[in-house]
Design a protein around this motif. Structure first.
Motif, PDB file in Angstrom:
ATOM      1  N   ASP A  45       0.846  -1.185   0.000  1.00  0.00           N
ATOM      2  CA  ASP A  45       0.000   0.000   0.000  1.00  0.00           C
ATOM      3  C   ASP A  45       0.890   1.248   0.000  1.00  0.00           C
ATOM      4  O   ASP A  45       1.759   1.397   0.868  1.00  0.00           O
ATOM      5  N   PRO A  46       0.711   2.143  -0.980  1.00  0.00           N
ATOM      6  CA  PRO A  46       1.591   3.322  -1.067  1.00  0.00           C
ATOM      7  C   PRO A  46       1.439   4.290   0.096  1.00  0.00           C
ATOM      8  O   PRO A  46       2.319   5.119   0.324  1.00  0.00           O
ATOM      9  N   HIS A  47       0.345   4.194   0.831  1.00  0.00           N
ATOM     10  CA  HIS A  47       0.112   5.104   1.948  1.00  0.00           C
ATOM     11  C   HIS A  47       0.593   4.529   3.286  1.00  0.00           C
ATOM     12  O   HIS A  47       1.262   5.200   4.063  1.00  0.00           O
ATOM     13  N   THR A  48       0.238   3.261   3.534  1.00  0.00           N
ATOM     14  CA  THR A  48       0.614   2.642   4.810  1.00  0.00           C
ATOM     15  C   THR A  48       1.903   1.843   4.710  1.00  0.00           C
ATOM     16  O   THR A  48       2.476   1.464   5.736  1.00  0.00           O
ATOM     17  N   HIS A  49       2.333   1.526   3.476  1.00  0.00           N
ATOM     18  CA  HIS A  49       3.519   0.706   3.216  1.00  0.00           C
ATOM     19  C   HIS A  49       3.355  -0.716   3.751  1.00  0.00           C
ATOM     20  O   HIS A  49       4.343  -1.422   3.965  1.00  0.00           O
ATOM     21  N   GLU A  50       2.121  -1.130   3.970  1.00  0.00           N
ATOM     22  CA  GLU A  50       1.861  -2.494   4.421  1.00  0.00           C
ATOM     23  C   GLU A  50       1.725  -3.423   3.215  1.00  0.00           C
ATOM     24  O   GLU A  50       1.221  -3.031   2.164  1.00  0.00           O
ATOM     25  N   TYR A  51       2.192  -4.655   3.395  1.00  0.00           N
ATOM     26  CA  TYR A  51       2.140  -5.666   2.340  1.00  0.00           C
ATOM     27  C   TYR A  51       0.859  -6.471   2.481  1.00  0.00           C
ATOM     28  O   TYR A  51       0.560  -7.018   3.540  1.00  0.00           O
ATOM     29  N   ASP A  52       0.071  -6.526   1.409  1.00  0.00           N
ATOM     30  CA  ASP A  52      -1.214  -7.220   1.440  1.00  0.00           C
ATOM     31  C   ASP A  52      -1.343  -8.041   0.160  1.00  0.00           C
ATOM     32  O   ASP A  52      -1.864  -7.574  -0.850  1.00  0.00           O
ATOM     33  N   PHE A  53      -0.852  -9.273   0.193  1.00  0.00           N
ATOM     34  CA  PHE A  53      -0.817 -10.121  -1.001  1.00  0.00           C
ATOM     35  C   PHE A  53      -2.194 -10.673  -1.322  1.00  0.00           C
ATOM     36  O   PHE A  53      -2.906 -11.173  -0.451  1.00  0.00           O
ATOM     37  N   ASP A  54      -2.568 -10.578  -2.592  1.00  0.00           N
ATOM     38  CA  ASP A  54      -3.839 -11.115  -3.084  1.00  0.00           C
ATOM     39  C   ASP A  54      -3.529 -11.972  -4.302  1.00  0.00           C
ATOM     40  O   ASP A  54      -3.214 -11.449  -5.376  1.00  0.00           O
ATOM     41  N   PRO A  55      -3.574 -13.302  -4.161  1.00  0.00           N
ATOM     42  CA  PRO A  55      -3.185 -14.171  -5.288  1.00  0.00           C
ATOM     43  C   PRO A  55      -4.043 -13.980  -6.530  1.00  0.00           C
ATOM     44  O   PRO A  55      -3.581 -14.244  -7.642  1.00  0.00           O
ATOM     45  N   SER A  56      -5.265 -13.490  -6.376  1.00  0.00           N
ATOM     46  CA  SER A  56      -6.125 -13.284  -7.544  1.00  0.00           C
ATOM     47  C   SER A  56      -5.619 -12.137  -8.429  1.00  0.00           C
ATOM     48  O   SER A  56      -6.032 -12.008  -9.579  1.00  0.00           O
ATOM     49  N   LEU A  57      -4.735 -11.302  -7.881  1.00  0.00           N
ATOM     50  CA  LEU A  57      -4.200 -10.160  -8.631  1.00  0.00           C
ATOM     51  C   LEU A  57      -2.774 -10.394  -9.115  1.00  0.00           C
ATOM     52  O   LEU A  57      -2.139  -9.478  -9.644  1.00  0.00           O
ATOM     53  N   LEU A  58      -2.292 -11.615  -8.977  1.00  0.00           N
ATOM     54  CA  LEU A  58      -0.889 -11.874  -9.300  1.00  0.00           C
ATOM     55  C   LEU A  58      -0.594 -11.648 -10.784  1.00  0.00           C
ATOM     56  O   LEU A  58       0.464 -11.112 -11.145  1.00  0.00           O
TER      57      LEU A  58
END
Length: 205
Positions: A45-58
């Motif tokens: 996330d460009p705002h929080t810099h948290e990593y949130d992996f979503d395999p459907s968007l790979l």
């Protein structure tokens, strides 16, 4: 006689926690005019810099990263580093094709950490920053290809997806089974929080 390429594209290889990204950043630190591009960046996330992996968007994430690589090569960035796992040759093929198109030399690099050289999945699971499990890393190693030469990469093709087992459906026809088709990779970048790029810059896999 054609001149040797002065620009370089580096294809990193290695499972999560192997030291791959650390090596990529170390290489870039010694070259001020360089860029490190990872498909994982798509899920930060460009705002929080948290990593949130979503395999459907790979699929979209890979095309997004390939488009960033295309942009860097078009701008003649001297050193472009692709920081992906690249367990199989076909995954690197779009980047190698682009590099040759823009007259870049191609180098393949792996980390030389002791735990990677001995394929210590427990250590890699502890060290990786995205919480990738021992089981997931072991599956990556199962499909790891060692013959990672440029010619072999260019000849490689994406394996056909394994057929999913048919599952019985409840209803008036007890003998009827249904198979689920695997959707094709989307070319559009529908993730609103990521920067949109022109459709013409997408690189097919």
């Amino acid at each position: 006689m054609s001149e040797s390429p002065s620009n370089v594209l580096v294809v990193m290889r290695g499972c999560p926690g192997s030291g791959k990204s650390t090596l990529a950043q170390a290489i870039a630190a010694n070259h001020p005019r360089s860029v490190v591009l990872s498909t994982d960046d798509y899920f930060v996330d460009p705002h929080t810099h948290e990593y949130d992996f979503d395999p459907s968007l790979l699929g979209q994430a890979h095309q997004w990263n390939q488009s960033r690589a295309l942009d860097a090569l078009q701008r003649q960035v001297p050193l472009v580093i692709i920081d992906n796992t690249h367990t199989q040759k076909w995954e690197a093929r779009p980047y190698v094709q682009l590099a040759l198109q823009f007259n870049y030399a191609v180098e393949i690099k792996e980390p030389q950490t002791e735990w990677w050289l001995r394929r210590d999945v427990d250590q890699m699971a502890r060290k990786n920053s995205h919480g990738v499990s021992v089981e997931a890393i072991a599956r990556m190693l199962e499909r790891w290809e060692s013959d990672f030469e440029i010619d072999a990469i260019l000849k490689s093709r994406r394996p056909a997806p394994a057929p999913r087992p048919a599952q019985p459906r409840s209803g008036p026809s007890p003998g009827y089974t249904a198979t689920v088709s695997v959707p094709k990779r989307l070319a559009a970048f529908s993730q609103p929080r990521r920067p949109k790029l022109p459709a013409s810059s997408a690189v097919p896999v």
